[in-house]
Design a protein around this motif. Structure first.
Motif, PDB file in Angstrom:
ATOM      1  N   LEU A  84     -18.628   5.139  51.760  1.00 32.62           N
ATOM      2  CA  LEU A  84     -18.487   4.170  50.672  1.00 32.62           C
ATOM      3  C   LEU A  84     -18.777   2.749  51.150  1.00 32.62           C
ATOM      4  O   LEU A  84     -19.322   1.936  50.398  1.00 32.62           O
ATOM      5  CB  LEU A  84     -17.082   4.270  50.066  1.00 32.62           C
ATOM      6  CG  LEU A  84     -16.760   5.595  49.363  1.00 32.62           C
ATOM      7  CD1 LEU A  84     -15.353   5.557  48.782  1.00 32.62           C
ATOM      8  CD2 LEU A  84     -17.781   5.901  48.271  1.00 32.62           C
ATOM      9  N   ARG A 111     -11.381  -1.204  48.184  1.00 32.47           N
ATOM     10  CA  ARG A 111     -11.013  -1.341  46.773  1.00 32.47           C
ATOM     11  C   ARG A 111     -11.218  -2.779  46.309  1.00 32.47           C
ATOM     12  O   ARG A 111     -11.763  -3.025  45.226  1.00 32.47           O
ATOM     13  CB  ARG A 111      -9.568  -0.921  46.548  1.00 32.47           C
ATOM     14  CG  ARG A 111      -9.104  -1.149  45.114  1.00 32.47           C
ATOM     15  CD  ARG A 111      -7.806  -0.446  44.804  1.00 32.47           C
ATOM     16  NE  ARG A 111      -6.768  -0.726  45.782  1.00 32.47           N
ATOM     17  CZ  ARG A 111      -5.600  -0.091  45.820  1.00 32.47           C
ATOM     18  NH1 ARG A 111      -5.330   0.842  44.944  1.00 32.47           N
ATOM     19  NH2 ARG A 111      -4.700  -0.409  46.729  1.00 32.47           N
ATOM     20  N   SER A 112     -10.828  -3.743  47.132  1.00 33.15           N
ATOM     21  CA  SER A 112     -11.029  -5.155  46.783  1.00 33.15           C
ATOM     22  C   SER A 112     -12.506  -5.483  46.704  1.00 33.15           C
ATOM     23  O   SER A 112     -12.953  -6.207  45.815  1.00 33.15           O
ATOM     24  CB  SER A 112     -10.358  -6.048  47.834  1.00 33.15           C
ATOM     25  OG  SER A 112      -8.961  -5.816  47.871  1.00 33.15           O
ATOM     26  N   TYR A 114     -15.057  -3.345  46.062  1.00 34.28           N
ATOM     27  CA  TYR A 114     -15.670  -2.701  44.900  1.00 34.28           C
ATOM     28  C   TYR A 114     -15.247  -3.384  43.603  1.00 34.28           C
ATOM     29  O   TYR A 114     -16.018  -3.418  42.626  1.00 34.28           O
ATOM     30  CB  TYR A 114     -15.304  -1.218  44.864  1.00 34.28           C
ATOM     31  CG  TYR A 114     -16.271  -0.349  45.639  1.00 34.28           C
ATOM     32  CD1 TYR A 114     -17.332   0.288  45.002  1.00 34.28           C
ATOM     33  CD2 TYR A 114     -16.129  -0.158  47.009  1.00 34.28           C
ATOM     34  CE1 TYR A 114     -18.227   1.079  45.692  1.00 34.28           C
ATOM     35  CE2 TYR A 114     -17.024   0.636  47.723  1.00 34.28           C
ATOM     36  CZ  TYR A 114     -18.064   1.252  47.059  1.00 34.28           C
ATOM     37  OH  TYR A 114     -18.956   2.045  47.756  1.00 34.28           O
ATOM     38  N   SER A 115     -14.054  -3.932  43.577  1.00 29.43           N
ATOM     39  CA  SER A 115     -13.602  -4.638  42.371  1.00 29.43           C
ATOM     40  C   SER A 115     -14.431  -5.882  42.107  1.00 29.43           C
ATOM     41  O   SER A 115     -14.512  -6.359  40.966  1.00 29.43           O
ATOM     42  CB  SER A 115     -12.125  -5.024  42.518  1.00 29.43           C
ATOM     43  OG  SER A 115     -11.310  -3.880  42.618  1.00 29.43           O
ATOM     44  N   LEU A 127     -21.656   3.417  40.677  1.00 24.53           N
ATOM     45  CA  LEU A 127     -20.485   2.572  40.951  1.00 24.53           C
ATOM     46  C   LEU A 127     -19.204   3.268  40.488  1.00 24.53           C
ATOM     47  O   LEU A 127     -18.205   3.306  41.225  1.00 24.53           O
ATOM     48  CB  LEU A 127     -20.635   1.217  40.261  1.00 24.53           C
ATOM     49  CG  LEU A 127     -19.471   0.233  40.447  1.00 24.53           C
ATOM     50  CD1 LEU A 127     -19.223  -0.046  41.926  1.00 24.53           C
ATOM     51  CD2 LEU A 127     -19.754  -1.065  39.683  1.00 24.53           C
ATOM     52  N   HIS A 128     -19.221   3.822  39.282  1.00 23.43           N
ATOM     53  CA  HIS A 128     -18.031   4.534  38.799  1.00 23.43           C
ATOM     54  C   HIS A 128     -17.757   5.786  39.637  1.00 23.43           C
ATOM     55  O   HIS A 128     -16.592   6.131  39.875  1.00 23.43           O
ATOM     56  CB  HIS A 128     -18.194   4.908  37.325  1.00 23.43           C
ATOM     57  CG  HIS A 128     -17.901   3.771  36.385  1.00 23.43           C
ATOM     58  ND1 HIS A 128     -16.662   3.171  36.318  1.00 23.43           N
ATOM     59  CD2 HIS A 128     -18.692   3.129  35.484  1.00 23.43           C
ATOM     60  CE1 HIS A 128     -16.697   2.209  35.407  1.00 23.43           C
ATOM     61  NE2 HIS A 128     -17.911   2.155  34.888  1.00 23.43           N
ATOM     62  N   LEU A 131     -16.167   4.563  42.829  1.00 28.42           N
ATOM     63  CA  LEU A 131     -14.785   4.144  42.558  1.00 28.42           C
ATOM     64  C   LEU A 131     -13.882   5.349  42.277  1.00 28.42           C
ATOM     65  O   LEU A 131     -12.702   5.342  42.641  1.00 28.42           O
ATOM     66  CB  LEU A 131     -14.772   3.171  41.380  1.00 28.42           C
ATOM     67  CG  LEU A 131     -15.184   1.732  41.721  1.00 28.42           C
ATOM     68  CD1 LEU A 131     -15.516   0.950  40.451  1.00 28.42           C
ATOM     69  CD2 LEU A 131     -14.069   1.033  42.499  1.00 28.42           C
ATOM     70  N   LEU A 134     -13.177   6.823  45.680  1.00 30.86           N
ATOM     71  CA  LEU A 134     -12.259   5.921  46.392  1.00 30.86           C
ATOM     72  C   LEU A 134     -10.842   6.027  45.824  1.00 30.86           C
ATOM     73  O   LEU A 134      -9.860   6.054  46.582  1.00 30.86           O
ATOM     74  CB  LEU A 134     -12.769   4.483  46.297  1.00 30.86           C
ATOM     75  CG  LEU A 134     -11.924   3.406  46.997  1.00 30.86           C
ATOM     76  CD1 LEU A 134     -11.797   3.685  48.488  1.00 30.86           C
ATOM     77  CD2 LEU A 134     -12.537   2.017  46.751  1.00 30.86           C
ATOM     78  N   SER A 135     -10.727   6.111  44.521  1.00 24.19           N
ATOM     79  CA  SER A 135      -9.402   6.226  43.898  1.00 24.19           C
ATOM     80  C   SER A 135      -8.723   7.536  44.274  1.00 24.19           C
ATOM     81  O   SER A 135      -7.508   7.587  44.476  1.00 24.19           O
ATOM     82  CB  SER A 135      -9.527   6.116  42.376  1.00 24.19           C
ATOM     83  OG  SER A 135     -10.046   4.844  42.003  1.00 24.19           O
ATOM     84  N   ALA A 144      -8.918   7.414  39.061  1.00 26.29           N
ATOM     85  CA  ALA A 144     -10.147   8.167  39.299  1.00 26.29           C
ATOM     86  C   ALA A 144     -10.653   8.831  38.016  1.00 26.29           C
ATOM     87  O   ALA A 144     -11.861   8.846  37.741  1.00 26.29           O
ATOM     88  CB  ALA A 144      -9.905   9.218  40.383  1.00 26.29           C
ATOM     89  N   HIS A 147     -12.598   6.436  35.890  1.00 32.97           N
ATOM     90  CA  HIS A 147     -13.935   6.150  36.425  1.00 32.97           C
ATOM     91  C   HIS A 147     -14.890   7.310  36.175  1.00 32.97           C
ATOM     92  O   HIS A 147     -16.045   7.097  35.792  1.00 32.97           O
ATOM     93  CB  HIS A 147     -13.859   5.833  37.917  1.00 32.97           C
ATOM     94  CG  HIS A 147     -13.310   4.463  38.207  1.00 32.97           C
ATOM     95  ND1 HIS A 147     -13.939   3.313  37.764  1.00 32.97           N
ATOM     96  CD2 HIS A 147     -12.205   4.065  38.877  1.00 32.97           C
ATOM     97  CE1 HIS A 147     -13.245   2.262  38.167  1.00 32.97           C
ATOM     98  NE2 HIS A 147     -12.191   2.684  38.828  1.00 32.97           N
TER      99      HIS A 147
END
Length: 269
Positions: A84, A111-112, A114-115, A127-128, A131, A134-135, A144, A147
Motif C-alpha cells: 500500500l 491511513r493519514s 491515504y486520507s 483508492l477505495h 482503503l 487498509l481498513s 472497509a 470503501h
C-alpha cells in the motif's frame, strides 16, 4: 478472459502459465495468472505470480493491490503495508512526501496519508480498494465495507470486488448481508471458486446446510481441495447427513453428487 468469467478457471490458469513459460517478461500475463490463483483459493500461487510483475509494467499498480489482498489473507501485515505504501508512492508521490511516509511508516501512518489523497474518476476504484484493504488491516471492518461498497458502485461488473465486499461483511459478523454480494460475484463469474466457497461458508453460518453442501460440491467439481473436502465433512455433520461422511473420507465425488441430485461434470467420477 472468457475462461475466467465462465467456469473454466483452471483452464485459464493453464493458458496463462503457458504464456509466462513462453514469455517470462510478460507482466500482464503474470498479473492475470495471479488473479486466477486468487480466485481458485491458491494464495501462494497468486503471490508468486504477482511478484513476477516488474515496476515498469503498466499493470504494476494494480498488481500491488492484488498482492496486498493476498498478503492480508495470509496475515502478512508487513507485506500489506509495503504494497500500500508503494501504491501511494507510485500514484501520489507528492502526498507521500508531504505526509512524511517512509519505509518504516506504520499502517496508521498510511491511513493519514491515504486520507489526504483526493479521489478522482481515474483513481476512485483503486483508492477505495486500497482503503478497504487498509481498513481490514487496521481491524476496522465497518469502514472497509463502506470503501468496498463505494468501489463496486463505481465498478459494478468487477466480480472480485463483490467477493471482497461479501468477505468483509462476513468478517464483521454480517453473514446474512454477505450473501447478496457473493451471489452477485457468481452471477458475473460462475467459475469463481473462492466466491462460491465463501457463499458456502455463509450458508453454514446461517444454518442453510443443504445449500452450503451444494456449493462445496460445485467447488470440488472444479478443483480438488483438501480444505473444501474438510468443510464439506463439517457441513454434512451439521446437516446430520452422517451416512454420507464415509463418501467424503473416500473422496467419492460422483456418489455424493448423485446423493444430492446434482448433475455431474465430465470430470466427476
Amino acid at each position: 478472459q472468457w475462461m475466467v468469467i465462465t467456469s473454466e478457471l483452471l483452464s485459464a490458469i493453464s493458458v496463462f502459465e503457458s504464456l509466462v513459460t513462453k514469455e517470462a517478461s510478460c507482466g500482464e500475463a503474470w498479473y492475470y495468472l495471479g488473479l486466477c490463483h486468487q480466485q481458485s483459493e491458491n494464495e501462494a500461487g497468486a503471490i508468486a505470480a504477482f511478484r513476477k510483475v516488474s515496476r515498469e509494467d503498466v499493470c504494476f499498480p494494480s498488481t500491488l493491490l492484488g498482492l496486498a489482498a493476498s498478503f492480508l489473507n495470509e496475515h502478512n501485515h508487513t507485506g500489506v503495508v509495503t504494497c500500500l505504501r508503494d501504491w501511494a508512492e507510485i500514484n501520489h508521490p507528492d502526498v507521500v512526501k508531504e505526509q512524511g511516509i517512509t519505509g518504516s511508516s506504520s499502517a496508521s501512518d498510511l491511513r493519514s496519508c491515504y486520507s489526504a489523497i483526493q479521489p478522482t474518476p481515474q483513481n476512485d476504484i483503486e483508492l477505495h480498494t486500497a482503503l478497504g484493504i487498509l481498513s481490514c488491516l487496521l481491524e476496522e471492518p465497518h469502514v472497509a465495507v463502506e470503501h468496498f461498497r463505494a468501489a463496486v458502485a463505481t465498478s459494478p461488473h468487477d466480480f472480485m470486488l463483490w467477493n471482497r465486499l461479501g468477505a468483509t461483511l462476513a468478517n464483521s459478523d454480517q453473514s446474512s448481508e454477505s450473501v447478496a454480494p457473493y451471489r452477485r460475484a457468481l452471477s458475473l463469474s460462475p467459475g469463481y471458486i473462492r466466491a462460491r466457497y465463501n457463499l458456502g461458508i455463509a450458508c453454514l453460518n446461517l444454518h442453510a446446510y443443504r445449500e452450503g453442501i451444494e456449493h462445496f460440491l460445485l467447488c470440488l467439481q472444479q478443483q480438488d481441495s483438501e480444505a473444501v473436502w474438510q468443510t464439506l465433512r463439517l457441513a454434512l455433520s451439521l446437516d446430520k447427513q452422517y451416512s454420507h461422511i464415509s463418501l467424503v473420507d473416500s473422496k467419492a465425488l460422483g456418489e455424493l453428487l448423485r446423493a444430492f441430485d446434482m448433475p455431474q461434470s465430465s470430470a466427476s467420477a
